[in-house]
Design a protein around this motif. Structure first.
Motif, PDB file in Angstrom:
ATOM      1  N   UNK A   1       0.817  -1.229   0.000  1.00  0.00           N
ATOM      2  CA  UNK A   1       0.000   0.000   0.000  1.00  0.00           C
ATOM      3  C   UNK A   1       0.847   1.272   0.000  1.00  0.00           C
ATOM      4  N   UNK A   2       2.112   1.133   0.395  1.00  0.00           N
ATOM      5  CA  UNK A   2       2.986   2.312   0.406  1.00  0.00           C
ATOM      6  C   UNK A   2       3.786   2.484  -0.884  1.00  0.00           C
ATOM      7  N   UNK A   3       3.597   1.526  -1.794  1.00  0.00           N
ATOM      8  CA  UNK A   3       4.385   1.621  -3.030  1.00  0.00           C
ATOM      9  C   UNK A   3       3.848   2.759  -3.896  1.00  0.00           C
ATOM     10  N   UNK A   4       4.678   3.151  -4.846  1.00  0.00           N
ATOM     11  CA  UNK A   4       4.252   4.237  -5.722  1.00  0.00           C
ATOM     12  C   UNK A   4       3.639   3.736  -7.025  1.00  0.00           C
ATOM     13  N   UNK A   5       3.377   2.406  -7.076  1.00  0.00           N
ATOM     14  CA  UNK A   5       2.841   1.844  -8.312  1.00  0.00           C
ATOM     15  C   UNK A   5       1.488   2.471  -8.623  1.00  0.00           C
ATOM     16  N   UNK A   6       1.426   3.166  -9.755  1.00  0.00           N
ATOM     17  CA  UNK A   6       0.170   3.825 -10.106  1.00  0.00           C
ATOM     18  C   UNK A   6      -0.879   2.787 -10.474  1.00  0.00           C
ATOM     19  N   UNK A   7      -0.429   1.627 -10.945  1.00  0.00           N
ATOM     20  CA  UNK A   7      -1.383   0.606 -11.384  1.00  0.00           C
ATOM     21  C   UNK A   7      -2.184   0.059 -10.205  1.00  0.00           C
ATOM     22  N   UNK A   8      -1.538  -0.013  -9.039  1.00  0.00           N
ATOM     23  CA  UNK A   8      -2.218  -0.599  -7.878  1.00  0.00           C
ATOM     24  C   UNK A   8      -3.415   0.222  -7.420  1.00  0.00           C
ATOM     25  N   UNK A   9      -3.485   1.458  -7.867  1.00  0.00           N
ATOM     26  CA  UNK A   9      -4.616   2.290  -7.452  1.00  0.00           C
ATOM     27  C   UNK A   9      -5.735   2.280  -8.492  1.00  0.00           C
ATOM     28  N   UNK A  10      -5.524   1.553  -9.567  1.00  0.00           N
ATOM     29  CA  UNK A  10      -6.511   1.545 -10.654  1.00  0.00           C
ATOM     30  C   UNK A  10      -7.611   0.523 -10.389  1.00  0.00           C
ATOM     31  N   UNK A  11      -8.689   0.645 -11.150  1.00  0.00           N
ATOM     32  CA  UNK A  11      -9.800  -0.286 -11.080  1.00  0.00           C
ATOM     33  C   UNK A  11      -9.394  -1.593 -11.771  1.00  0.00           C
ATOM     34  N   UNK A  12      -9.429  -2.735 -11.075  1.00  0.00           N
ATOM     35  CA  UNK A  12      -8.956  -3.988 -11.687  1.00  0.00           C
ATOM     36  C   UNK A  12      -9.783  -4.402 -12.906  1.00  0.00           C
ATOM     37  N   UNK A  13     -11.067  -4.036 -12.934  1.00  0.00           N
ATOM     38  CA  UNK A  13     -11.878  -4.401 -14.101  1.00  0.00           C
ATOM     39  C   UNK A  13     -11.410  -3.637 -15.341  1.00  0.00           C
ATOM     40  N   UNK A  14     -11.013  -2.380 -15.133  1.00  0.00           N
ATOM     41  CA  UNK A  14     -10.505  -1.584 -16.259  1.00  0.00           C
ATOM     42  C   UNK A  14      -9.163  -2.160 -16.732  1.00  0.00           C
ATOM     43  N   UNK A  15      -8.290  -2.499 -15.788  1.00  0.00           N
ATOM     44  CA  UNK A  15      -6.991  -3.077 -16.149  1.00  0.00           C
ATOM     45  C   UNK A  15      -7.190  -4.391 -16.912  1.00  0.00           C
ATOM     46  N   UNK A  16      -8.123  -5.208 -16.432  1.00  0.00           N
ATOM     47  CA  UNK A  16      -8.402  -6.489 -17.091  1.00  0.00           C
ATOM     48  C   UNK A  16      -8.865  -6.283 -18.522  1.00  0.00           C
TER      49      UNK A  16
END
Lengths: 375, 375
Positions: free
Chosen positions: A318-333
């Motif tokens: 949760x402390x990482x700076x990965x922008x992907x981790x904050x995205x909606x998983x359905x959109x990423x999928x």
């Protein structure tokens, strides 16, 4: 110009606009659409301004695909890379559920199930021993009216036995439109929601939910993957207007929002993805061949990538700076599934040209994934 | 340290250990497990010392495989290289028995049979004309209560007609869990024991024997091939404790001994094999892909190699110095089967990567065998 006049009523705006020389221009038509789809509330102008802010960006699809695809690791065991189930396949249609389910396996899911009617099962099984095919659905022609209630409960119990094991359901490939069967599938969707299982809805599943929107309305783990015609019907039903390519992005965003922030993957020359908050396009690769069945590959692909995106986000620091981790998983999928499908279609077309069939594209899924994200 | 104190009671030992600084160390936890699984008999310390002597060696798997694989010889006739039967395949599952049976053929068995339900037979036949598929099993839904006895006798008579011709049975791939069907299969296992036919038990066959241990208890020609979850259930049932990777070797040996010296092949990152006397690991090759169906290849492979190991030992000169001839054929079969399966999976992964399916691994069985043991 609009801002300067500060008009409050859409009718005043339309009257004014008609008198202008640019009344027939694309810009004007776009504004007309926006105003129609925003309804007749009083602070129309504010909403209009907001809509103008809609930005659609081309997704960095390859990067997303690479990020959410799990590492292969000798210590993992069967099932951890994904367990997918396709609800579809009836007396009339058997190819579609096969294409969807086998695509999930070819992308890297560990287990792929199909829940279909009794007639369809032996045929789907015969296509491949890799799938687990459950002959549990029933169509009206084989059910007497007085048995409908008990058979419906039985069907649901059979699917429920498995429900919690699945990472995603694909609902619709080759489902048909038999009313009794669709009633049973409506119940399956309700149970999937209760269990918080993501669902990808395509084909006849879209026919079902377009007519019964509350099945998916407000369910953030639902993905709809309409083609041109399915999209038109959805827009007519939900936004009470015609689909309009000139305002494609805004319309898609408005549609997704209106259905309660489900995610919609609108298939087309460019695929567009929206969850009501953002609109993203995927335009890389592609093929001009439009043989039937490609949508089934896409639904199976989205199911796998959606599962992986959820896993990725759950496991992310949760402390990482990965922008992907904050995205909606359905959109990423949707983005990853679209990119892979388009890449496989383009590879298949290079080698098979006009004779490219859906099976040829499925055979290119592995190489496409390896090209983008080496194992 | 334990030896010095010479404690006789496990409780005294535990109390003592708790007071030590190493009470939470892996060494201590391992000792705790050993004491628990040895029960509460009076000469606990002696047993514990014996258990400490458990050694697990990496098998010289390629050498074993080469030694037990029979030479191909123009004078031999059909059947001499092995006749295998798979008992499995029901309305729900058809892929698993196919994978197991076709793998046996691909490794070099001459004949491969499948005994399955009437619904499953046409589908399994459609996968390949190479198999002999007997539609003889029945599930409850197609049998009236009053007919169960006569149908059960009929099923058993059908299998018995063939029983003595087989070199090994594989029981369980795609068997399902129908109570009537499992009752029939229990009888088949009893008949196989009476006829001294080796049996490899996997999948739903493990569900059956975990609940009815006397089916295999004390039968030295029985092999169980559990995966992670199946192994957990076996340990819980037999040793009344949880599976613990920190004492994996000792626990496996204890389990095999407790079930009366059956052989257990515990599948995992390394495969572990024990007949209660020795523990051997097979770690060569392997693939990180965990698609369903790989266990079925393994059960078919173990069946063939077990048959060949028995033939090899029977034919060996009793005065020879071959160390392999003094070994347990079920252990040799497991080691060779595990090595070949892992090699084939690794070759398939090199070419197919994430899209590797079970069928791709089966296609690599021949080349894997040829690499290790050229014909």
């Amino acid at each position: 110009m609009l801002m300067k006049h500060g008009m409050n009523s859409r009718f005043a705006f339309l009257d004014y606009a008609k008198s202008c020389t640019w009344a027939s221009s694309p810009v004007f038509r776009r504004q007309q659409f926006l105003i129609r789809s925003l309804g007749s509330c009083s602070d129309q102008q504010t909403k209009y301004n907001k809509m103008q802010a809609t930005k659609s960006l081309e997704a960095d699809a390859e990067n997303i695909l690479r990020t959410i695809t799990p590492c292969l690791d000798l210590s993992r065991h069967k099932g951890q890379a994904g367990k997918i189930a396709v609800i579809g396949g009836c007396r009339e249609y058997t190819g579609a559920p096969y294409f969807s389910a086998i695509s999930a396996l070819k992308i890297g899911a560990d287990l792929s199930h199909v829940f279909c009617t009794k007639d369809a099962a032996p045929v789907i099984k015969s296509y491949s021993p890799e799938l687990i095919v459950h002959p549990v659905l029933e169509e009206s022609y084989s059910v007497r009216d007085e048995d409908k209630r008990s058979i419906s409960s039985k069907v649901l119990a059979e699917v429920d036995k498995w429900m919690e094991r699945f990472d995603c359901l694909v609902i619709g490939p080759g489902l048909g439109r038999d009313p009794f069967l669709l009633d049973c599938v409506s119940e399956i969707i309700r149970h999937a929601r209760q269990t918080n299982i993501p669902i990808v809805i395509d084909g006849d599943g879209l026919f079902l939910v377009t007519n019964t929107l509350d099945l998916v309305s407000g369910y953030a783990l639902a993905v709809l993957t309409p083609n041109v015609n399915e999209y038109k019907r959805l827009v007519q039903k939900v936004l009470s207007c015609e689909a309009d390519d000139r305002v494609a992005h805004e319309q898609l965003q408005s549609l997704a929002k209106q259905i309660g922030s489900v995610t919609i993957l609108r298939k087309g020359k460019s695929d567009l993805v929206s969850d009501g908050e953002t609109v993203t396009s995927v335009s890389i690769y592609g093929s001009p061949r439009r043989c039937g069945g490609q949508g089934d590959i896409l639904s199976g692909s989205v199911a796998v990538f959606l599962s992986w995106a959820r896993q990725h986000i759950l496991a992310a620091d949760p402390n990482s700076n990965s922008s992907i981790s904050t995205k909606n998983p359905t959109v990423l999928g949707c983005i990853a599934g679209s990119a892979l499908m388009r890449k496989a279609a383009s590879l298949a077309f290079v080698s098979k040209k006009r004779s490219t069939l859906t099976g040829d594209i499925i055979e290119c899924l592995g190489r496409s994934l390896e090209d983008i994200c080496p194992a």
